[in-house]
Write a protein that holds these residues in place. Structure first.
Motif, PDB file in Angstrom:
ATOM      1  N   ALA A 172       0.849  -1.192   0.000  1.00  0.00           N
ATOM      2  CA  ALA A 172       0.000   0.000   0.000  1.00  0.00           C
ATOM      3  C   ALA A 172       0.881   1.236   0.000  1.00  0.00           C
ATOM      4  CB  ALA A 172      -0.907  -0.006   1.229  1.00  0.00           C
ATOM      5  N   ALA A 173       0.468   2.268  -0.737  1.00  0.00           N
ATOM      6  CA  ALA A 173       1.266   3.486  -0.850  1.00  0.00           C
ATOM      7  C   ALA A 173       1.342   4.207   0.489  1.00  0.00           C
ATOM      8  CB  ALA A 173       0.668   4.396  -1.906  1.00  0.00           C
ATOM      9  N   ALA A 174       2.532   4.628   0.852  1.00  0.00           N
ATOM     10  CA  ALA A 174       2.747   5.371   2.085  1.00  0.00           C
ATOM     11  C   ALA A 174       2.565   6.864   1.825  1.00  0.00           C
ATOM     12  CB  ALA A 174       4.146   5.104   2.618  1.00  0.00           C
ATOM     13  N   PRO A 175       2.179   7.643   2.847  1.00  0.00           N
ATOM     14  CA  PRO A 175       2.083   9.100   2.686  1.00  0.00           C
ATOM     15  C   PRO A 175       3.429   9.704   2.322  1.00  0.00           C
ATOM     16  CG  PRO A 175       0.986   8.381   4.703  1.00  0.00           C
ATOM     17  CD  PRO A 175       1.745   7.201   4.188  1.00  0.00           C
ATOM     18  N   ALA A 176       3.396  10.868   1.690  1.00  0.00           N
ATOM     19  CA  ALA A 176       4.634  11.525   1.254  1.00  0.00           C
ATOM     20  C   ALA A 176       5.533  11.829   2.450  1.00  0.00           C
ATOM     21  CB  ALA A 176       4.307  12.813   0.519  1.00  0.00           C
ATOM     22  N   ASN A 225       7.957   6.866  -4.667  1.00  0.00           N
ATOM     23  CA  ASN A 225       7.150   7.342  -5.796  1.00  0.00           C
ATOM     24  C   ASN A 225       7.537   6.744  -7.143  1.00  0.00           C
ATOM     25  OD1 ASN A 225       4.905   8.896  -6.507  1.00  0.00           O
ATOM     26  ND2 ASN A 225       6.173  10.599  -7.251  1.00  0.00           N
ATOM     27  N   SER A 226       8.106   5.534  -7.139  1.00  0.00           N
ATOM     28  CA  SER A 226       8.411   4.863  -8.403  1.00  0.00           C
ATOM     29  C   SER A 226       7.420   3.751  -8.721  1.00  0.00           C
ATOM     30  CB  SER A 226       9.827   4.276  -8.360  1.00  0.00           C
ATOM     31  OG  SER A 226       9.876   3.165  -7.478  1.00  0.00           O
ATOM     32  N   GLY A 227       6.544   3.433  -7.768  1.00  0.00           N
ATOM     33  CA  GLY A 227       5.564   2.382  -7.979  1.00  0.00           C
ATOM     34  C   GLY A 227       5.985   1.026  -7.429  1.00  0.00           C
ATOM     35  N   ASP A 228       7.242   0.900  -7.022  1.00  0.00           N
ATOM     36  CA  ASP A 228       7.729  -0.363  -6.451  1.00  0.00           C
ATOM     37  C   ASP A 228       8.772  -0.019  -5.406  1.00  0.00           C
ATOM     38  OD1 ASP A 228       8.311  -2.983  -5.908  1.00  0.00           O
ATOM     39  OD2 ASP A 228       8.905  -3.521  -7.955  1.00  0.00           O
ATOM     40  N   ASP A 229       8.304   0.637  -4.331  1.00  0.00           N
ATOM     41  CA  ASP A 229       9.202   1.373  -3.453  1.00  0.00           C
ATOM     42  C   ASP A 229       9.541   0.663  -2.154  1.00  0.00           C
ATOM     43  OD1 ASP A 229       9.109   3.595  -5.223  1.00  0.00           O
ATOM     44  OD2 ASP A 229       7.158   4.117  -4.383  1.00  0.00           O
ATOM     45  N   TYR A 230      10.780   0.810  -1.748  1.00  0.00           N
ATOM     46  CA  TYR A 230      11.211   0.357  -0.430  1.00  0.00           C
ATOM     47  C   TYR A 230      10.505   1.142   0.675  1.00  0.00           C
ATOM     48  CZ  TYR A 230      14.806  -3.234  -0.711  1.00  0.00           C
ATOM     49  OH  TYR A 230      15.470  -4.430  -0.841  1.00  0.00           O
ATOM     50  N   LEU A 245      18.415  -9.953 -11.774  1.00  0.00           N
ATOM     51  CA  LEU A 245      18.058  -8.554 -11.542  1.00  0.00           C
ATOM     52  C   LEU A 245      19.128  -7.616 -12.077  1.00  0.00           C
ATOM     53  CD1 LEU A 245      16.743  -8.705  -7.856  1.00  0.00           C
ATOM     54  CD2 LEU A 245      15.443  -8.929  -9.983  1.00  0.00           C
ATOM     55  N   SER A 246      18.668  -6.495 -12.650  1.00  0.00           N
ATOM     56  CA  SER A 246      19.560  -5.438 -13.084  1.00  0.00           C
ATOM     57  C   SER A 246      19.927  -4.545 -11.906  1.00  0.00           C
ATOM     58  CB  SER A 246      18.884  -4.584 -14.153  1.00  0.00           C
ATOM     59  OG  SER A 246      17.838  -3.809 -13.558  1.00  0.00           O
ATOM     60  N   HIS A 247      20.830  -3.617 -12.170  1.00  0.00           N
ATOM     61  CA  HIS A 247      21.237  -2.670 -11.134  1.00  0.00           C
ATOM     62  C   HIS A 247      20.036  -1.867 -10.633  1.00  0.00           C
ATOM     63  CE1 HIS A 247      24.469  -0.722  -8.992  1.00  0.00           C
ATOM     64  NE2 HIS A 247      24.027   0.479  -9.341  1.00  0.00           N
ATOM     65  N   THR A 248      19.152  -1.481 -11.523  1.00  0.00           N
ATOM     66  CA  THR A 248      17.943  -0.761 -11.122  1.00  0.00           C
ATOM     67  C   THR A 248      17.022  -1.646 -10.308  1.00  0.00           C
ATOM     68  OG1 THR A 248      18.022   0.620 -13.104  1.00  0.00           O
ATOM     69  CG2 THR A 248      15.917   0.502 -11.953  1.00  0.00           C
ATOM     70  N   ALA A 249      16.770  -2.861 -10.795  1.00  0.00           N
ATOM     71  CA  ALA A 249      15.800  -3.751 -10.156  1.00  0.00           C
ATOM     72  C   ALA A 249      16.237  -4.185  -8.767  1.00  0.00           C
ATOM     73  CB  ALA A 249      15.559  -4.975 -11.037  1.00  0.00           C
ATOM     74  N   MET A 250      17.517  -4.067  -8.452  1.00  0.00           N
ATOM     75  CA  MET A 250      17.982  -4.444  -7.119  1.00  0.00           C
ATOM     76  C   MET A 250      17.315  -3.621  -6.029  1.00  0.00           C
ATOM     77  SD  MET A 250      20.130  -6.986  -6.923  1.00  0.00           S
ATOM     78  CE  MET A 250      20.979  -6.684  -5.372  1.00  0.00           C
ATOM     79  N   ARG A 251      16.844  -2.398  -6.356  1.00  0.00           N
ATOM     80  CA  ARG A 251      16.216  -1.589  -5.311  1.00  0.00           C
ATOM     81  C   ARG A 251      14.693  -1.567  -5.465  1.00  0.00           C
ATOM     82  NH1 ARG A 251      13.582   2.665  -8.179  1.00  0.00           N
ATOM     83  NH2 ARG A 251      15.008   3.623  -9.663  1.00  0.00           N
ATOM     84  N   TYR A 252      14.117  -2.481  -6.236  1.00  0.00           N
ATOM     85  CA  TYR A 252      12.666  -2.632  -6.297  1.00  0.00           C
ATOM     86  C   TYR A 252      12.203  -3.499  -5.129  1.00  0.00           C
ATOM     87  CZ  TYR A 252      12.621  -0.781 -11.091  1.00  0.00           C
ATOM     88  OH  TYR A 252      12.753   0.015 -12.205  1.00  0.00           O
ATOM     89  N   ALA A 253      11.254  -2.991  -4.367  1.00  0.00           N
ATOM     90  CA  ALA A 253      10.808  -3.699  -3.173  1.00  0.00           C
ATOM     91  C   ALA A 253      10.242  -5.078  -3.490  1.00  0.00           C
ATOM     92  CB  ALA A 253       9.766  -2.854  -2.431  1.00  0.00           C
ATOM     93  N   SER A 254       9.522  -5.198  -4.593  1.00  0.00           N
ATOM     94  CA  SER A 254       8.919  -6.486  -4.925  1.00  0.00           C
ATOM     95  C   SER A 254       9.950  -7.559  -5.235  1.00  0.00           C
ATOM     96  CB  SER A 254       7.974  -6.341  -6.122  1.00  0.00           C
ATOM     97  OG  SER A 254       8.694  -5.997  -7.295  1.00  0.00           O
ATOM     98  N   LYS A 255      11.196  -7.124  -5.541  1.00  0.00           N
ATOM     99  CA  LYS A 255      12.245  -8.059  -5.927  1.00  0.00           C
ATOM    100  C   LYS A 255      13.157  -8.446  -4.766  1.00  0.00           C
ATOM    101  CE  LYS A 255      10.918  -7.494 -10.236  1.00  0.00           C
ATOM    102  NZ  LYS A 255      10.134  -8.545 -10.942  1.00  0.00           N
ATOM    103  N   THR A 256      13.445  -7.498  -3.878  1.00  0.00           N
ATOM    104  CA  THR A 256      14.516  -7.755  -2.902  1.00  0.00           C
ATOM    105  C   THR A 256      14.162  -7.460  -1.439  1.00  0.00           C
ATOM    106  OG1 THR A 256      15.433  -5.530  -3.301  1.00  0.00           O
ATOM    107  CG2 THR A 256      16.321  -7.351  -4.627  1.00  0.00           C
ATOM    108  N   TRP A 257      13.059  -6.764  -1.158  1.00  0.00           N
ATOM    109  CA  TRP A 257      12.727  -6.436   0.226  1.00  0.00           C
ATOM    110  C   TRP A 257      12.613  -7.679   1.092  1.00  0.00           C
ATOM    111  CZ3 TRP A 257      12.549  -3.155   4.100  1.00  0.00           C
ATOM    112  CH2 TRP A 257      11.657  -3.347   5.149  1.00  0.00           C
ATOM    113  N   TRP A 258      12.026  -8.729   0.562  1.00  0.00           N
ATOM    114  CA  TRP A 258      11.835  -9.953   1.358  1.00  0.00           C
ATOM    115  C   TRP A 258      13.165 -10.577   1.768  1.00  0.00           C
ATOM    116  CZ3 TRP A 258      13.364 -14.898  -0.268  1.00  0.00           C
ATOM    117  CH2 TRP A 258      13.779 -15.009  -1.604  1.00  0.00           C
ATOM    118  N   GLN A 259      14.234 -10.260   1.021  1.00  0.00           N
ATOM    119  CA  GLN A 259      15.547 -10.797   1.357  1.00  0.00           C
ATOM    120  C   GLN A 259      16.319  -9.870   2.297  1.00  0.00           C
ATOM    121  OE1 GLN A 259      17.310 -13.007  -2.291  1.00  0.00           O
ATOM    122  NE2 GLN A 259      16.135 -11.321  -3.166  1.00  0.00           N
ATOM    123  N   VAL A 260      16.003  -8.587   2.248  1.00  0.00           N
ATOM    124  CA  VAL A 260      16.675  -7.604   3.105  1.00  0.00           C
ATOM    125  C   VAL A 260      16.045  -7.558   4.495  1.00  0.00           C
ATOM    126  CG1 VAL A 260      17.134  -5.131   3.398  1.00  0.00           C
ATOM    127  CG2 VAL A 260      17.407  -6.192   1.150  1.00  0.00           C
TER     128      VAL A 260
END
Length: 540
Positions: free
Chosen positions: A26-30, A76-81, A272-287
């Protein structure tokens, strides 16, 4: 291009068979701005909204972005940490480094400012413990803040996402004789890129890795091995980076922190690419499982990562890995009609030629030995800022079974420059080895390296080795001299030349011509990067 994959721990291999599904966050407030720099962004910081399920026993998460990025890396990228952390009940904070105002800052500039923000964030949250998630160069800025600017007592855990701990060969190449015109025109040669050259980072590691401040923070390392596809800012980088990489950082570098602890590679079986490494859907579960520590007590010094790093500390000395090239490179200025030639041998499976220009208005074409004219697929890079030339216009030619003989690159444009990178699949490659990446101007009177040709043998002396002095932001690279590279009885090339007396970072760029077993000639381009220190051991 031949790839060299690192052997990972058995647990990582088991994880590689799985891809853990991730629910949408869910999107967090700014976040709220703390405007400590009214005249710019550098030094500003943000605090995230406090979630209703906030758990004050958890550490605060401070996000630190990488090269040429700002705090929106995490928001604000749509797949945020930020969204992921907010939904998990974490309090959060963000920092704006020099890169946010344009032009990247080196680790010293950014590290000092980051240390101040770390103290402010801890005070804001009532002295709360801080864990840092850092993408790319943000991991180097973070280590500098902790080790050199006194911020280590406030931080328990740092989790790096593809940090170039040993530098990046892309940064080296940005200052090579083929590329520096394009980098200079595009403003790519700033203090941040300068500091990411592999020899500069070798010097940084020699000063930093033995500091006791490292013992107070546990640092986790991770890396990717993918890219974002054609015309992304990353795909062409696979031709330059050694071994596995994510399109900006080689795996050996991302996992090359001697006191670091291996965390993960990719998203299970998804590369994963360098960009995708900071996508939450890709790596948050591991961090997320690594973020539980809230103790200021000193942690035991971790042993070297079990990830079989390409560069390791052995017996107190750094072993410098060989560098390989299956590439051809050309570069220069464009004013009106410009042409250049290169030769391809027979037997290649394919070649991908990327002619990068600063202007999208510049027209580029290739002419085959038979006279056939090839037009490029043309597009700007897409994706997050890469290590170099992310703003370049890419003119890409994919040629299967290319003709043997002399090819011509023709370009028409005004006040422009080009860098031609040809990736050759199926032919010999060059291998460069050296014992030192950094030399002392007073003690090391000569610099040397050795070149071997795998899949062929040497033919002639290399005549166009150019010694280039890399300049920091605002400077202009200069070719200092030619470097003679002689062939010995074994067929290896050896270069021995006087060490420059001025401390700094240098590159030797050259082409080497060899002969295949069938007697046919081939050419490969090589860039050797090294640093010269002053009497105290520092690089300028």
């Amino acid at each position: 291009m031949k790839r060299y994959f690192l052997k990972l721990a058995a647990s990582a291999a088991l994880l590689g068979a799985l891809v853990i599904p991730q629910a949408a966050f869910a999107a967090a407030p700014a976040p709220s701005l703390h405007d400590d720099n009214p005249s710019g962004k550098f030094g500003d910081w943000y605090t995230g909204a406090v979630p209703a399920n906030a758990d004050t026993s958890k550490p605060v998460i401070l996000f630190v972005q990488g090269l040429h990025s700002d705090y929106t890396t995490w928001y604000n990228s749509g797949d945020d940490y930020y969204d992921a952390a907010f939904n998990a009940g974490y309090r959060t904070a963000f920092v704006q480094l020099k890169d946010a105002d344009g032009g990247g800052g080196d680790m010293w500039t950014n590290g000092s400012a980051l240390a101040d923000v770390i103290r402010k964030v801890s005070a804001y949250y009532g002295g709360a413990k801080i864990n840092i998630i850092a993408h790319s160069k943000g991991g180097i800025d973070t280590q500098t803040a902790l080790d050199y600017y006194g911020a280590y007592p406030y931080v328990n855990v740092v989790h790096q996402l593809s940090t170039p701990n040993r530098g990046s060969e892309l940064a080296d190449l940005s200052y090579g004789s083929w590329t520096w015109w394009l980098g200079w025109i595009m403003g790519q040669q700033d203090d941040a890129v300068y500091s990411l050259q592999t020899s500069y980072m070798s010097n940084f590691r020699s000063w930093t890795d033995g500091l006791t401040e490292n013992n107070y923070t546990r640092t986790y390392m991770s890396n990717g091995t993918g890219d974002d596809g054609w015309f992304s800012a990353y795909w062409y980088a696979h031709a330059v980076l050694p071994g596995s990489d994510d399109g900006a950082v080689a795996q050996y570098s991302a996992l090359g922190l001697p006191n670091g602890i291996y965390s993960f590679t990719d998203n299970g079986s998804e590369k994963l690419s360098h960009t995708a490494m900071r996508y939450a859907s890709k790596t948050w579960w591991q961090v997320r499982p690594k973020l539980t520590s809230t103790t200021f007590a000193a942690l035991p010094t971790p042993s070297l990562s079990a990830s079989a790093n390409k560069t390791q500390l052995e017996g107190g000395s750094i072993v410098i890995p060989p560098e390989y090239s299956s590439n051809l490179m050309l570069g220069g200025t464009i004013n009106g009609l410009t042409s250049n030639t290169f030769s391809l041998e027979s037997g290649l499976n394919s070649t991908t030629v990327d002619v990068m220009t600063a202007s999208s208005a510049t027209d580029v074409e290739l002419v085959a030995p038979s006279g056939n004219v090839y037009k490029p697929s043309k597009a700007q890079s897409v994706g997050e800022t890469a290590m170099m030339f992310d703003k370049a216009s890419h003119n890409v030619f994919n040629i299967s079974k290319p003709e043997k003989g002399t090819w011509t690159m023709r370009a028409a444009g005004t006040d422009d420059a080009y860098f031609l990178l040809a990736q050759l699949d199926g032919g010999p490659q060059a291998k460069v080895t050296t014992k030192k990446k950094q030399l002392n101007a007073k003690k090391d009177l000569t610099t040397s390296f050795t070149l071997n040709l795998e899949g062929g043998k040497g033919k002639t002396l290399v005549t166009n080795g150019k010694l280039v002095a890399a300049k920091k932001q605002g400077g202009h690279n200069s070719i200092l001299s030619n470097v003679e590279i002689k062939q010995d009885a074994s067929g290896a090339y050896n270069a021995v030349f006087a060490t420059p007396t001025t401390p700094g970072v240098y590159n030797v760029s050259f082409d080497v011509t060899g002969v295949k077993d069938n007697g046919e000639e081939f050419t490969r381009s090589v860039n050797y990067n090294f640093a010269v220190t002053d009497e105290s051991g520092s690089v300028k």
